[in-house]
Enzyme design. Structure first.
Site, short mmCIF file in Angstrom:
data_model
loop_
_atom_site.label_atom_id
_atom_site.label_comp_id
_atom_site.label_asym_id
_atom_site.label_seq_id
_atom_site.Cartn_x
_atom_site.Cartn_y
_atom_site.Cartn_z
NE ARG A 444 33.56 17.10 15.82
CZ ARG A 444 32.85 16.47 14.91
NH1 ARG A 444 31.70 16.92 14.51
NH2 ARG A 444 33.28 15.34 14.39
CG ASP A 535 16.09 15.77 25.88
OD1 ASP A 535 15.05 16.05 25.26
OD2 ASP A 535 17.19 16.28 25.63
CD GLU A 615 34.34 -10.21 9.37
OE1 GLU A 615 34.78 -9.89 10.49
OE2 GLU A 615 34.77 -9.70 8.30
C1 DGJ Z 1 28.97 13.06 16.20
C2 DGJ Z 1 28.03 11.92 15.95
O1 DGJ Z 1 27.62 11.35 17.14
C3 DGJ Z 1 28.71 10.91 15.04
O2 DGJ Z 1 27.89 9.79 14.87
C4 DGJ Z 1 29.02 11.59 13.73
O3 DGJ Z 1 27.83 11.94 13.09
C5 DGJ Z 1 29.89 12.80 13.98
N1 DGJ Z 1 29.32 13.68 14.95
C6 DGJ Z 1 30.12 13.56 12.70
O4 DGJ Z 1 30.78 14.72 12.90
#
Ligand code: DGJ
Length: 746
Positions: A444, A535, A615
């Site tokens: 990432r 965990d 909704e």
């Molecule tokens: C991963 C998290 O699980 C998401 O909910 C969100 O916060 C993103 N990261 C943001 O980058």
């Protein structure tokens, strides 16, 4: 007295309400594991094999007496290495001269009131003052290693905790190579291993598989407990169901790289062990030093998997999670991630907050993208100062705006990470994990800070503490979005590089410990790209964890089911998101999404400005309903109403209050059929002698082919338990049913 020492039989027996666990000091001081099962009295030593099975060596001192006495065939409380037991070792250590062991023998034991604690590691505590501790010390004198086995017995909770403290009592340096926290030998029976595997956005898929001849091994090498495997597994009898049969749970209180092994040996005995991942691990132990391995939580139940899960749920809520929020009602939150991703500014967030407030939401969470120059996931991790382009004037005006609406404010952080494109990386490139002379792996687009270094841990603490001191923040979502690679620390000498992974986990715990102690008023939610670190180690500090990045309620049925074999509903972050779902494209009814999110920490993850008036009205109703149900959802006992391998068209679960006065049944139809079998449910956990009123039966967004038959208003508990009830026939995509029962006072 839950711990009993019988000096004549040389047995140490731990009793909980439903189980007994016994060890015996055997010949030459071997510590035998003689029993773990349904509560029983007696000496179980004589049950075990004492026969020469061939190729199983006998200690020299016993060879003349019997050839049948081999560490290779006896059930051991803690197996050593290079010492006559060819099964999976629990502890391996090497001396300076290269000699490897240990061969462990009993030295002493002590029984004391209260619960032991561990150095630098999260561990259960004893709020009710009921725990008793047993410490048994084993030693290999020639290696100079002592192993202190620690047990705490929570009699009323059917939980026995185990931990291991290793001490160098010799004159030379020892290298620890493996330090399993727990080793459980079950000499008889046919066992299945129920474990929880998966991947990102598909965590904790339950898989039940017979234990094979040989060793089965699962775990993580990611320095995170991981999306792929969970440090919790259940060994259950071949015929054990949700409501009957023997089962053993083993849960590690650990968030780093771990391993869990189940081995069936030549004689059919099964050894279950778990601890820190041994691959790549080593720990230098100088004379006089000690090393604590993480805690393991054991539970045995003879009455099926639901009972086992309930023991863990209660225990984690009350005896592991120290957060004041653990037993408290949590606010209904709305998180902007799926509403805006990185594309927001103050006005947009305030508009969302306004709409959210009108729906009944209590907490607005600002997710990723508020800091540095972050407009996508390529930059700025580490630069925890406000992005003034998106939020002119900083966070204060936004927080003020949110608070003026009567909402609480929450903020996302990912403090263990650093982007290459960040001021932090430019000033401290050496803080990121990397191997000397090599480009580190990116994931990432980010790198990981070396939490094994105290100055890095201090910086992370100060950064998050600084945010909490400066701003009026009620909630923190603590994210972690990659696995660790390039394990090496310039701060450690060459012979200590094998300590790096565990030291990073210890560094994380030190930060969490300090932060949660300094800011008890803040609700922390753990997250690791969804549930990559779900965990008991995290739960010891943070009362809830975002369960998965997949918010599709139909996918969540399996993810949350898998999660709840070990972890309580109160720990499960679950939100209602938009339809079609952003991860799967599936369309689902709004009320079904809410029904599934109620089997967890309830919230929303959508743009309320895009909702129709109809909704919005439904959501107001959902939040009102959730608030009424919240105490039951948080404290009640969960029952899975379906078996894992049922060929069924629905998922159903039930929550029953501890006093059995109240119950909520939920069902989601996952597969409509042209000519379906009746939707018949036998309920669980109710008082058979009581009468229950059907307070509410709501069928959500189903197309009902015929007007539903009226269900009677009053049922006997026995009728609901033994005969069950049939729900109205439903058609269409993923409708749900919720029904509420309340005991009638006679
Ligand atoms: C991963 C998290 O699980 C998401 O909910 C969100 O916060 C993103 N990261 C943001 O980058």
């Amino acid at each position: 007295m839950s711990i009993v020492y019988d000096a004549a039989a040389r047995t140490l027996t731990l009793h909980t309400r439903e189980s007994s666990y016994q060890m015996q000091i055997g010949p030459l001081g071997y510590l035998l594991h003689t029993y773990y099962g349904r509560r029983a009295e007696g000496n179980f030593g004589p049950l075990h094999l004492r026969k020469d099975v061939g190729f199983s060596p006998v200690p020299h001192a016993l060879a003349e007496e019997t050839r049948g006495w081999s560490p290779d065939t006896m059930p051991l409380e803690l197996s050593g290495a290079n010492a006559g037991d060819f099964r999976t070792p629990a502890v391996c250590a090497a001396a300076e001269d290269g000699q490897r062991g240990p061969d462990l023998r009993y030295v002493r034991h002590e029984i004391r009131p209260g619960k032991y604690s561990l150095n630098g590691l999260p561990a259960a505590f004893d709020p009710g003052g009921e725990a008793e501790t047993l410490s048994v010390t084993l030693a290999d004198e020639s290696l100079g290693l002592e192993a202190e086995l620690l047990y705490a017995v929570y009699e009323s909770r059917d939980i026995v905790t185990r931990a291991l403290r290793l001490r160098n009592t010799g004159k030379g340096t020892l290298t620890l190579e493996k330090t399993a926290s727990c080793c459980l030998d079950l000499p008889f029976g046919d066992w299945d291993l129920l474990h929880f595997h998966g991947r990102h956005a598909m965590e904790r898929q339950p898989e039940r598989t017979p234990v094979m001849n040989g060793a089965m091994r699962l775990g993580s090498r990611r320095v995170a407990s991981s999306h792929q495997h969970n440090p919790f597994a259940i060994l259950c009898g071949r015929h054990t169901t949700e409501d009957a049969g023997d089962c053993y749970g083993l849960m590690l209180v650990y968030s780093g790289s771990f391993e869990l092994e189940a081995e069936q040996d030549q004689m059919g005995s099964v050894r279950l062990s778990a601890g820190i991942q041994s691959e790549g691990f080593s720990w230098t132990l100088r004379p006089g030093e000690s090393f604590d391995a993480p805690e393991a939580l054991l539970c045995f139940r003879h009455d099926g998997l639901n009972a086992l899960s309930q023991c863990y749920h209660r225990f984690l809520r009350r005896c592991l999670c120290r957060s004041p929020f653990s037993g408290a009602l949590r606010p209904v939150l709305l998180n902007n991630w799926e509403a805006t991703y990185f594309d927001f500014n103050r006005d947009k967030i305030l508009a969302i907050a306004r709409e959210a407030r009108d729906l009944g939401v209590e907490l607005l969470v600002l997710d990723d993208g508020w800091f540095g120059r972050r407009s996508d996931d390529r930059s700025s991790l580490g630069d925890w100062f406000v992005n003034e382009e998106k939020l002119p004037g900083g966070l204060e005006p936004l927080i003020r705006g949110v608070k003026d609406l009567g909402l609480r404010f929450g903020l996302w952080v990912e403090p263990e990470m650093v982007s290459e494109d960040s001021a932090l990386y430019r000033s401290h490139p050496d803080w990121a994990l990397a191997l000397p002379g090599r480009e580190p792996f990116l994931s990432r687009s980010q790198l990981v800070l070396d939490l094994s270094r105290p100055e890095v841990a201090d910086w992370i603490y100060e950064t998050v503490a600084g945010l909490l001191r400066r701003y009026d923040i009620d909630y923190i979502k603590w994210d972690f979005n990659r696995s660790l690679t390039d394990l090496y620390s310039p701060a450690l000498p060459p012979e200590r590089q094998g300590e790096q992974a565990h030291r990073c986990t210890l560094g994380l715990y030190s930060v969490m410990e300090r932060l949660t102690a300094a800011f008890p008023q803040v609700l922390f939610e753990g997250c690791a790209g969804g549930g990559g670190r779900f965990d008991a180690g995290i739960l010891a500090y943070f009362p809830q964890i975002w369960c998965s990045d997949d918010t599709d309620p139909i996918e969540r049925l399996t993810i949350q089911r898998g999660t709840c074999y070990g972890y309580p509903l109160s720990a499960v972050g679950a939100h209602v998101s938009a339809s079609p779902n952003h991860q799967t494209g599936r369309r689902t009814p709004l009320d079904t999404r809410a029904l599934v999110a109620m089997a967890g920490g309830f919230g929303y993850e959508l743009d309320p400005g895009k909702l129709s008036e109809e909704e919005k009205a439904r959501i107001r109703g959902q939040i009102r309903r959730f608030r009424k149900l919240a105490p039951l959802l948080r404290e009640g006992d969960l029952y899975r109403l379906t078996e894992l391998d049922d060929r069924r068209d629905y998922e159903a679960w039930q929550i029953v209050s501890e006093d059995r006065d109240e119950s909520l049944v939920s069902l989601v139809l996952t597969h409509p059929r042209a000519n379906p079998r009746p939707l018949h449910l036998r309920l669980k956990g109710l008082d058979p002698a009581a009468r229950y009123r059907l307070e509410r039966l709501e069928v959500f967004e189903a197309y009902l082919p015929e007007p539903p038959e009226e269900l009677p208003e009053l049922f006997s508990g026995a009728a609901l338990l033994y005969a069950g009830l049939t729900l109205p026939r439903m058609m269409g995509d993923y409708p749900g049913v919720q029904l509420q029962l309340r005991k009638v006072e006679d």
